[in-house]
Write an enzyme that holds these catalytic residues in place. Structure first.
Site: not given
Length: 614
Positions: A262, A302, A415, A470
């Site tokens: 992530e 995502t 995240h 990403h």
């Protein structure tokens, strides 16, 4: 009032279910055990429809109950009209399914101004469905008129009315949300059933059509590339590299463990572009694995990284597939291919399942796990569980699985910017960069612990893939927002430890995995990174701009008009750009290729024909 709530909800539920069964009887979807299971599974969405419309009936009945005679037809009119809406929307969706092969989502806006023509077409082309809908409407009106409803509202029974209303509102909100443990459900939550064919049966048309009418056309994915005719499509296809032939009959039964790291950005990593050693474990593992010179993310969320990587297809220009009308297409992505071949497919994340969980099942993962499937007393960040717990949950799941399996793990520490202890911020907290480095370093340590345990646990032939979905929080200079890490290695299976000097794309990931398994799929738009004649390109879009990177050359065009916006050389660090004129033969060839691919692939995407790409 309690009787009125119960009888109203029963009438609406009865016609919700009956109209779906009538559609079945007319042969839209054949009867089978799987269909009956899906029909039963879809009752939760049917109850959502009932909860919404019963609440609406109760609201509309306040003035009618006070102004008109007890048990009058006008008092029952909201129930009749809403029953008709349920029947008509179910029938319209069934007809659209027969015509287009998918259910109605944002397409509710495409028929604006053509209502009468569509109505006549339905009568002429689908007389059985039209007659059935008319008959059900007559029956619903007759039953509703005949049923006795006592006065609903009076001052003498104010307390009991309020109490019943409160209980009903709690029930209705719970049904509309799909419970309280996860993201509120949308019509696309139907894909949590894990099979797209069963999702087609479980689908609830009145809820979906109402949902998208309320959500509004602005929330749909809008195509900006020009519509092209069949002759032009054939010409465009000739301008693109030839795809592989489809070979799926004898793929090797390898396990796949796929880590979606992530928000990891290559610009923060020493093995790519950074002078600071923020991720020492990943950097060392990269030296011992297969990893291209550069890889670029196809999107900025995502779900966009998932679509590009698992389906080998570009996202809509400036948008994503998840949560739009495009999610309702039947994509033949890597998880679905393997699921159909007997692989056990699982998607793990540490936050609530939400749209990411349901989208993973749209792409072919049979099972999806989120925060509320964990049974761990741990420190959470604002999104949910952090990497150590996600990895442990995944490791426990892997130990239970029988080969072959495909498990994708979406990590969670990066995240957020939160770490449990101040001492965990090894790079400081004085700037956004220092915080990002500290969190990434913490995630790298968790990754190391997981990989060590994984290598000691797994004994069957297994492919392990590490890739960022990403980036996030990166400076908007050069390609920092798009350059991502990627590596692949094998456990008891030979994966070349090479570093091909290519500009790879997330679209290349699924073809590469299939290649090492001995297979290929012609509809994948990417190319295996093991191919010695690799000629593919990385691509991404932002707003109306489509960018391609190939052989360290970058071209950016306006996808709507085709006009050239930028030409540049990409630096050795995969990030820096040096602008240059576009007149050279190499850049002109790349411009021609990006225009052809963008127009061709987007047309197939919006037409629901991605399987036709070749």
């Amino acid at each position: 009032m309690l009787f009125n709530i119960l009888i109203t909800s029963f009438i609406l539920f009865f016609f919700t279910l009956l109209s779906k069964l009538v559609v079945f009887s007319l042969g839209v979807i054949p009867f089978s055990f799987e269909s009956l299971y899906a029909l039963f599974w879809g009752l939760q969405l049917d109850l959502t429809t009932v909860a919404i419309f019963t609440t609406l009936c109760l609201i509309l009945n306040i003035p009618t109950a006070l102004l008109f005679a007890k048990n009058s037809i006008i008092e029952k009119l909201p129930i009749i009209l809403i029953s008709w809406w349920i029947i008509i929307s179910t029938t319209a969706d069934a007809i659209y399914f027969i015509e287009a092969g998918r259910h109605i989502t944002f397409e509710v806006f495409t028929g604006e101004g053509s209502g009468f023509a569509l109505f006549i077409t339905c009568l002429i082309k689908f007389p059985l469905q039209s007659i059935a809908a008319f008959t059900l409407c007559v029956i619903s009106a007759f039953i509703t008129v005949k049923i006795y409803l006592p006065q609903r509202y009076s001052l003498s029974r104010l307390k009991s009315n309020l109490a019943y209303s409160l209980v009903w509102i709690i029930f209705a909100v719970t049904m509309i949300r799909g419970g309280w443990h996860d993201h509120p459900q949308s019509p696309m939550s139907v894909y949590k059933i894990g099979d797209p064919k069963q999702a087609e049966v479980a689908w609830n048309a009145p809820y979906a059509i109402t949902y998208y009418l309320v959500k509004g056309v602005k929330k749909a994915a809008h195509r900006i590339t020009p519509v092209i005719d069949d002759t032009s499509i054939s010409q465009l296809r000739k301008q693109l590299p030839q795809s592989y032939e489809t070979k799926l009959s004898e793929i090797k039964p390898l396990n796949i463990i796929f880590l979606l790291l992530e928000s990891w950005g290559a610009a923060d990593m020493k093995s790519y572009a950074n002078h600071t050693d923020v991720t020492p474990f990943f950097n060392q593992l990269r030296k011992e694995s297969f990893s291209p010179h550069s890889m670029y993310a196809n999107g900025f969320r995502t779900v966009e990284g998932m679509f590009a990587s698992f389906c080998s297809y570009s996202n809509p220009i400036g948008a994503g597939v998840a949560g739009t009308q495009l999610q309702n297409m039947n994509y033949m992505c890597l998880p679905r291919i393997l699921n159909n071949k007997g692989w056990s497919t699982h998607f793990v994340q540490g936050s609530g399942k939400g749209i990411v969980g349901s989208f993973s099942q749209t792409l072919g993962f049979k099972y999806s796990y989120g925060e509320h499937d964990y049974n761990r007393d741990s420190i959470l960040n604002h999104w949910g569980y952090m990497d150590d717990d996600i990895y442990q949950f995944s490791l426990d799941k892997i130990k239970e699985l029988k080969s072959p399996y495909f498990i994708a793990i979406n990590t969670g520490t990066t995240h957020d910017t939160y770490l449990p202890n101040e001492s965990d911020y090894n790079f400081g907290t004085q700037s956004r960069e220092q915080i990002r480095y500290s969190v990434l370093n913490n995630a790298d340590k968790s990754l190391e612990k997981f990989i060590v345990k994984l290598n000691a646990t797994v004994t069957e032939p297994t492919i392990v893939v590490l890739m960022s979905d990403h980036t996030a929080g990166m400076p908007h200079t050069g390609l920092q927002r798009n350059s991502i890490p990627f590596l692949m290695y094998g456990i008891n299976v030979d994966v070349p430890k090479t570093k091909p000097y290519i500009n790879a794309s997330q679209r290349d990931v699924a073809p590469t995995i299939l290649d090492i398994m001995g297979g290929s799929a012609r509809w994948f738009t990417g190319q295996s990174m093991f191919d010695n004649n690799y000629s593919s390109s990385a691509d991404f879009s932002q707003g109306k701009s489509a960018t391609w990177i190939k052989n360290n050359k970058l071209v950016k065009i306006n996808a709507e008009t085709g006009s050239i916006e930028q030409c540049a050389f990409v630096g050795e660090n995969t990030i820096d750009l040096e602008n240059t004129p576009c007149e050279s033969e190499e850049f002109q060839a790349l411009i021609k290729e990006v225009r052809a691919y963008t127009s061709y692939s987007q047309q197939l995407l919006y037409n629901g024909e991605t399987a036709s790409y070749s």
